[in-house]
Design an enzyme around this catalytic site. Structure first.
Site, mmCIF file in Angstrom:
data_model
loop_
_atom_site.group_PDB
_atom_site.id
_atom_site.type_symbol
_atom_site.label_atom_id
_atom_site.label_comp_id
_atom_site.label_asym_id
_atom_site.label_seq_id
_atom_site.Cartn_x
_atom_site.Cartn_y
_atom_site.Cartn_z
ATOM 1 N N VAL A 169 8.158 43.024 -12.541
ATOM 2 C CA VAL A 169 7.965 42.428 -14.096
ATOM 3 C C VAL A 169 7.438 43.635 -14.817
ATOM 4 C CG1 VAL A 169 6.174 40.815 -15.383
ATOM 5 C CG2 VAL A 169 7.038 40.063 -12.801
ATOM 6 N N ALA A 206 -0.341 60.369 -20.649
ATOM 7 C CA ALA A 206 1.223 60.496 -20.738
ATOM 8 C C ALA A 206 1.478 60.776 -22.347
ATOM 9 C CB ALA A 206 1.431 58.713 -20.942
ATOM 10 N N ALA A 217 17.936 78.920 -24.974
ATOM 11 C CA ALA A 217 18.577 79.509 -23.624
ATOM 12 C C ALA A 217 18.524 80.442 -22.758
ATOM 13 C CB ALA A 217 19.955 80.415 -24.456
ATOM 14 N N GLU A 249 12.493 88.794 -27.734
ATOM 15 C CA GLU A 249 11.308 88.703 -26.331
ATOM 16 C C GLU A 249 10.440 89.176 -26.080
ATOM 17 O OE1 GLU A 249 15.780 89.529 -23.359
ATOM 18 O OE2 GLU A 249 15.264 90.070 -25.296
#
Length: 1275
Positions: free
Chosen positions: A264, A345, A807, A1207
């Site tokens: 269900v 969650a 990326a 970076e």
């Protein structure tokens, strides 16, 4: 069973009807492929990232109210949407009509970079505003809790959303008892006189106002449908599955009798992921549709009755209301449930998941079941045979047949009793991340004293995450009844429970010793909580807690965030229209926010298009004995299966491939996830089903090398070692006072770009031409390897990149291999081929940031000066030696100094960054405050650390720095620009248009940039190393200057003319209006024989100061504040540069703290998506983030004396690592634990907790190494 029901729902105000809908179809592919609404993105397919967020609206005919809620389209079956209205990002606004204020603000506040997550963010925020037009900051943080972003670091997204809040300026934080609007920050003086205000990146006054009356109305037709009582069960049938939607309780029971094994389903948040990721198939699904009896919310004499179909979000709202109305002694259980519902969650899952589904699923790490089990809750069941009530107890949770639902029974509702006087309930959990992460261990605990004598009358303790189901410590609790609530009882309880709740060393999920420690740590927290309450209720009979222990009870998690940015204003001497130095919005910002920005998989389906998916190795080192593809080929729609025998071997040093590389393995595999064959079918669904039918027989081979240590032992190296030597290290070691030796391991990091590897290959049909549309950082490599595989010249292969959804170095080599195989398939069949990796495939097939091992030996004097250092780096790393501020200062570079490879550098700005960071962070005062806090708190510790940064920028060779550009001026005065850089979120296209605007002295609106293609710019270098803007900007500058020089006679004749006038005049005089630009690269060299060279053009300098607070009992930590000062030269775009620094810092913070890759002892990657692999979410960012740019002080031969960013900021994330280290060291010192402490990265809750050794870590049982097979191994 016969189908034929008609599905009717609305999307963006338009009616959608479907006669033959497939029950297996989710809303996400339906929107993207059937309705061509591609703004809703695929990010993970499991409800873990929020990229596919949409708003669903439903009308309740009983309450006459419309409920708007955010949901994951990837988990929402289309069949479940009957009578619903779906709103996607396209439905709230677009550039063709009008943009919505949410879309405008997230773009203009610079809250988009790659833009792939932006539609999901927009829809989460939009849904919040539909329900709360003036939300609080807590509501805002909750609303965005289920959305991930890898680029921005979240700060600009929060700032955009805060403009809708009632209070947008204040941090609403009371850290150290002081608000940010009080003098200074954290009660401490901040900036020097005259520097009190920070410059803004956007102006709130210019934003469109939010007008709730202008939103889409709920379709009246759906209201009328909902009011009708004559509906009947709807049935949808496909060749594999039947979907039954009963609308009455009677029909539901009949369906359950007919199909007793059918699940269900209400929210599909449990069954859906099981079917997708675990391969569990259900031929029949029963999905009740708004059956009133399943949605009851009632008060009874004994407690609350909640319907099984009530969503977890509705449960949360109802309990919040109940706890406000009822006396506190009645609501102990409800408060505990609320605590877990806040972090369970993300909101998209809570909005759709049902209470009954959560209970009946009985996941071992369920947050609610341990609480419900200790709370004497009961389940109301119904079948054709009648009603029945069963307790939610251990037998039910273990699925004992006598205590479980019978196959034909339905869970109708849940009874949750009120608590009584002298009864106390608490909830505990610890996860890898504070929110939206499954618990490592959770617990529900309840004690009842009956009366105020402190004698235990009832005790119930349950744990999740420590076994195959929720575990109740019944025997231990029974033995403790009748005992007084004191430390003697606590000690006995810990030992009893550790004995009863036993966890084998090889338990699934690993972290066994950590879990054992949490079992007793939570029990201790419960003991303290109850003791404090008892003291408050009866101060005479119950002793006060030691003040040092009180902090153990305080919640670590902050709900509010505040940030500042200081940057240098643009030069006042600039022309008014010169955009360089101004915070220009990202070129695609608005399109990101409206969903109109096109990514690779958003491109329309091409005629006769095929889909390609890969079959990968399941072994880490094995011989392929046989491969049987017959069952796969027999499936309808399967066109071909490519193996290594079909593809040519690549005998070249093409890009990064070595000689004789095989694109698909035929004989031997060397890692799990290695490509073995490719399945081509006429649909994605059929390709994936066929891939599962390919049968491969392996024979395992030795050695199996998984770890760096094993590679060293087996001398398994790719290339010869490289050395840098300065001075005589052996002699230096003889002179030092002390020597410290050790090693540090830094775990790898998944790039986790939001857009997975994506490509579409289209053969042109003549001259062997082929177009490759691909999400890559390196178009030239795609072109070269494709040409080799197809045995054509490179001029027949064109690679096109519009933009890519992130990326971070992960879309270079492997992307080329995937694209070449797809191109081979397209060429072979003369049909377009699309290949989009699922998130789990992507993480398995592609690489990431490498783990590394650093072995170090440091010789230093007693005053902290390091005189000798011998470091062995394996993979790509280094060693961290000491976190003393003084030691870092005295060993820092002097102003004019030399690197170990003899390159002279001027580090004046490094020293300046360090000094300014110390000042703006109030380091000295706050260090004293941290030490005071640590002396007063035993179970919570703070750490404060400052880290310097010297990041080299350059590629070590001139050829790698080449870049080219092309500029066309058209006769209407508009300009088209192309260059060799890839737009992947860093805003390079925006900066390039700023460059052209400055050089040609024309408005930004006259300049357009279409994308990057090998058709316009040949021989491109990869975009990366923070140098894309440097190289391409200089190439564009060269092209513009060529044009200006060429047009100078025309312009001088008509200095007041427009570009339209000048272009027409030049055309009339046959002067070319097109020019190429070129930059040959920075001068660079490196001689590894001598260890000397000049490999880098310049260095980015910076400093970061981070403060954290650690919970020594659980290993949780809170990022309180980070100050960053960066030397970025003259910023071309402060908004983009700030975004790069923030995003890199948060990604680095993830690398060093929570992002953990787990591999099985056989080399299988466990962490294949956001449900297992946790990148930082909004809850993880520092409560305060202050960024300053050092005023530019020197001119250089870079682009406008700017510096490349991206970076460099990643390393500053380790300031959080060392701040945690500092807090752990304080805890260990207080506990009398001596000696240097080795802590590896990432510094997860597990490592933090186990380093804070105490009586609980000493009490747990330990397994002898070698006596069990661990669940995972450190790679």
């Amino acid at each position: 069973m016969e189908g034929g029901a008609e599905l009717l729902f609305y999307v963006n105000g338009r009616k959608v009807t479907e006669k033959n809908v497939d029950p297996e179809t989710m809303l996400l592919p339906y929107l993207r492929k059937k309705l061509r609404l591609t703004g809703t993105k695929y990010g993970c397919g499991g409800g873990g990232c929020g990229a596919c967020t949409v708003m669903i609206s439903r009308y309740n005919p009983t309450t006459k109210k419309i409920r708007h809620y955010a949901a994951n389209a990837c988990l929402t079956p289309v069949c479940s949407l009957y009578g619903a209205a779906v709103t996607t990002v396209e439905g709230i606004g677009s550039t063709k009509t009008r943009i919505h204020p949410v879309q405008e603000r997230i773009a203009k506040c610079h809250g988009t970079q790659c833009g792939f997550c932006t539609p999901g963010m927009v829809m989460s925020m939009y849904t919040l505003l539909r329900n709360h037009p003036e939300p609080t900051l807590s509501q805002l943080n909750d609303a965005l809790g289920g959305n991930l972003c890898r680029c921005t670091g979240y700060r600009p997204i929060i700032n955009a959303c805060k403009t809708f809040c009632k209070t947008s300026g204040c941090c609403q934080s009371k850290e150290n008892g002081v608000c940010c609007l009080d003098q200074g920050i954290n009660g401490l003086p901040e900036f020097e006189e005259g520097n009190e205000t920070s410059l803004k990146l956007f102006s709130e006054e210019e934003f469109l106002p939010l007008d709730p009356t202008q939103e889409l109305i709920f379709p009246p037709e759906l209201m009328t449908m909902a009011e009708k009582k004559t509906q009947k069960t709807r049935i949808f049938v496909s060749d594999r599955m039947t979907w039954i939607s009963p609308v009455t309780l009677k029909e539901l029971l009949e369906a359950k009798v007919k199909y007793p094994q059918a699940p269900v389903v209400v929210g599909n948040t449990s069954v859906g992921p099981d079917m997708k990721f675990k391969g569990i198939f259900h031929p029949v699904i029963i999905s009740p549709d708004r059956i009133e009896e399943l949605s009851v919310v009632n008060y009874t004499d004994n407690g609350l009755t909640l319907g099984a179909a009530v969503s977890l979000a509705e449960v949360k709202d109802f309990l919040a209301n109940v706890t406000r109305k009822l006396p506190e002694e009645k609501t102990q259980m409800y408060h505990a449930l609320l605590k877990h519902l806040e972090t369970l969650a993300g909101p998209q899952i809570r909005n759709t998941a049902s209470l009954g589904g959560h209970i009946v699923s009985r996941h071992p790490d369920s947050d609610l079941n341990p609480l419900l089990a200790v709370g004497n809750c009961t389940l109301n069941l119904l079948s054709k045979e009648g009603k029945r009530q069963i307790p939610l107890n251990e037998q039910f949770l273990r699925k004992c047949p006598s205590a479980d639902l019978k196959p034909e029974e339905i869970l109708i509702s849940v009874n949750i009793p009120y608590s009584r006087k002298w009864e106390f309930v608490s909830a505990f959990r610890q996860a890898q991340r504070q929110q939206n992460a499954l618990a490592i261990v959770n617990a529900g605990m309840r004690v009842c004293f009956g009366k105020g004598d402190g004698i235990i009358r009832e005790l119930s303790i349950a744990y999740g995450g420590v076994g195959p189901t929720t575990i109740l410590a019944k025997n231990s609790c029974q033995k403790l009844i009748g005992r007084p609530w004191d430390e003697e009882m606590l000690d006995a309880a810990c030992r009893l429970i550790l004995d009863e709740v036993s966890l084998p060393g090889s338990a699934p999920g690993g972290r066994v010793e950590f879990k054992r420690t949490l079992i007793v740590s939570f029990l201790f927290k419960f003991y303290l909580e109850v003791s404090q309450i008892l003291k408050g209720m009866d101060p005479v009979h119950y002793p006060s807690l030691a003040s040092k222990y009180e902090s153990a009870l305080e919640d670590l998690h902050s709900r509010h965030y505040w940030s500042t940015l200081k940057y240098q204003k643009a030069d006042l001497k600039q022309l008014s229209q010169d955009p360089v130095g101004h915070p220009i919005m990202h070129l695609s910002g608005i399109k990101h926010a409206t969903g109109e920005a096109i990514y690779c998989d958003d491109m329309p389906v091409v005629d006769r298009e095929l889909f390609l998916t890969f079959v990968t190795s399941s072994r880490a080192h094995a011989k392929i004995v046989s491969m049987d593809v017959s069952a796969a080929l027999s499936l309808p729609g399967v066109v071909d299966i490519l193996t290594g025998e079909h593809l040519p071997r690549i005998t070249t040093t093409c890009g990064f491939l070595t000689d004789a590389d095989q694109l698909l393995s035929t004989d031997e595999v060397f890692c799990v996830g290695q490509l073995v064959c490719a399945v081509i079918a006429d649909s994605e669904v059929q390709a994936k089903r066929a891939a599962q039918r390919v049968k491969i027989v392996y024979q395992d081979l030795e050695p199996l090398i998984l770890t760096i240590e094993e590679a060293i032992q087996n001398k398994s190296f790719f290339e010869r070692e490289r050395k840098l030597e300065t001075g005589n290290v052996d002699e230096a070691f003889k002179m030092v006072d002390q020597i410290l030796e050790g090693e540090i391991h830094i775990g790898g990091q998944e790039h986790f770009y939001m857009e997975t590897q994506s490509m579409l290959v289209v053969p042109k049909g003549e001259d062997k031409e082929i177009d490759v549309y691909v999400s890559t950082q390196f178009p030239k490599y795609i072109q070269d390897i494709t040409a080799l595989v197809l045995n054509v010249s490179a001029n027949k292969v064109m690679c096109h990149v519009k933009r890519i959804g992130g990326a971070f170095g992960g879309k270079v080599t492997k992307t080329g291999i995937l694209a070449a195989i797809a191109a081979f398939a397209a060429n072979k069949h003369g049909r377009p081929v699309r290949c989009i990796l699922e998130r789990g495939e992507d993480m398995l097939i592609t690489g990431g940031r490498h783990p590394y091992l650093g072995k170090y030996k440091a010789g230093f004097m007693n005053d902290g000066r390091i005189l000798a250092l011998d470091v062995e780096h394996y993979s790509n790393g280094g060693a961290f030696l000491d976190e003393s501020l003084y030691v870092r200062m005295i060993n820092m570079y002097k102003e004019i100094d030399q690197t170990p490879y003899k390159q002279e550098i001027n580090t004046k700005n490094l020293i300046q960054c360090w000094k300014e960071c110390m000042a703006t962070s109030s380091y000295t005062l706050r260090k004293a405050a941290v030490e005071k806090f640590n002396s007063e708190n035993y179970w919570k510790k703070k750490g404060l650390v400052m880290i310097p940064l010297k990041y080299p920028v350059g590629l070590g060779a001139v050829a790698f720095g080449q870049a080219a550009a092309l500029v066309h001026i058209y006769l209407d005065g508009s300009v088209l620009v192309t260059h060799s850089g890839i737009e992947m979120g860093q805003g390079v296209h925006t900066k390039m248009i700023q460059v052209v605007s400055r050089e040609l002295r024309m408005p930004l609106s006259s300049i357009h940039l279409r994308g990057t293609s090998t058709e316009t710019i040949p021989n491109t270098n990869p975009s990366g190393a923070s140098l894309v803007a440097d190289f391409n900007g200089l190439a564009l500058k060269d092209a513009c200057q060529t044009l200006l020089k060429r047009l100078e006679p025309i312009i001088s004749k008509n200095p007041r003319g427009t570009w339209k006038d000048w272009a027409q005049a030049a055309f009339n005089e046959s002067i070319s209006l097109s020019a190429t630009g070129y930059f040959r690269g920075y001068e660079a060299n490196m001689n590894w024989e001598t260890g000397e060279g000049h490999p880098f053009e310049y260095f980015v300098y910076g400093a970061a100061c981070s403060e954290v607070e650690v919970d020594c009992l659980t290993g949780a930590h809170k990022n309180i504040r980070t100050d960053i000062v960066m030397d970025i030269g003259y910023s071309i775009n402060p908004a983009l540069d700030a975004g790069q620094i923030e995003g890199a810092f948060i990604q680095g913070m993830g690398l060093y703290t929570i992002e953990e890759l787990n591999y099985s002892p056989q080399g299988v990657l466990y962490t294949r998506g956001p449900n297992q692999y946790k990148i930082p979410a909004i809850c993880d960012i520092p409560m305060e983030l202050h960024i300053s740019f050092l005023p530019p002080s020197e001119n250089s031969n870079t682009l406008y004396s700017s510096k490349g960013l991206g970076e460099s900021g990643v390393f500053l994330g380790c300031s959080v690592f060392f701040a945690i280290h500092d807090a752990i060291r304080a805890a260990r010192q207080e506990r009398g634990l001596p000696g240097p402490l080795r802590l590896n990265s990432p510094l997860t809750p597990e490592k933090i907790r186990m380093a804070c050794e105490d009586k609980f870590t000493k009490m747990i049982p330990r397994d002898e190494p070698g006596s069990y097979v661990p669940w995972s191994v450190p790679i």
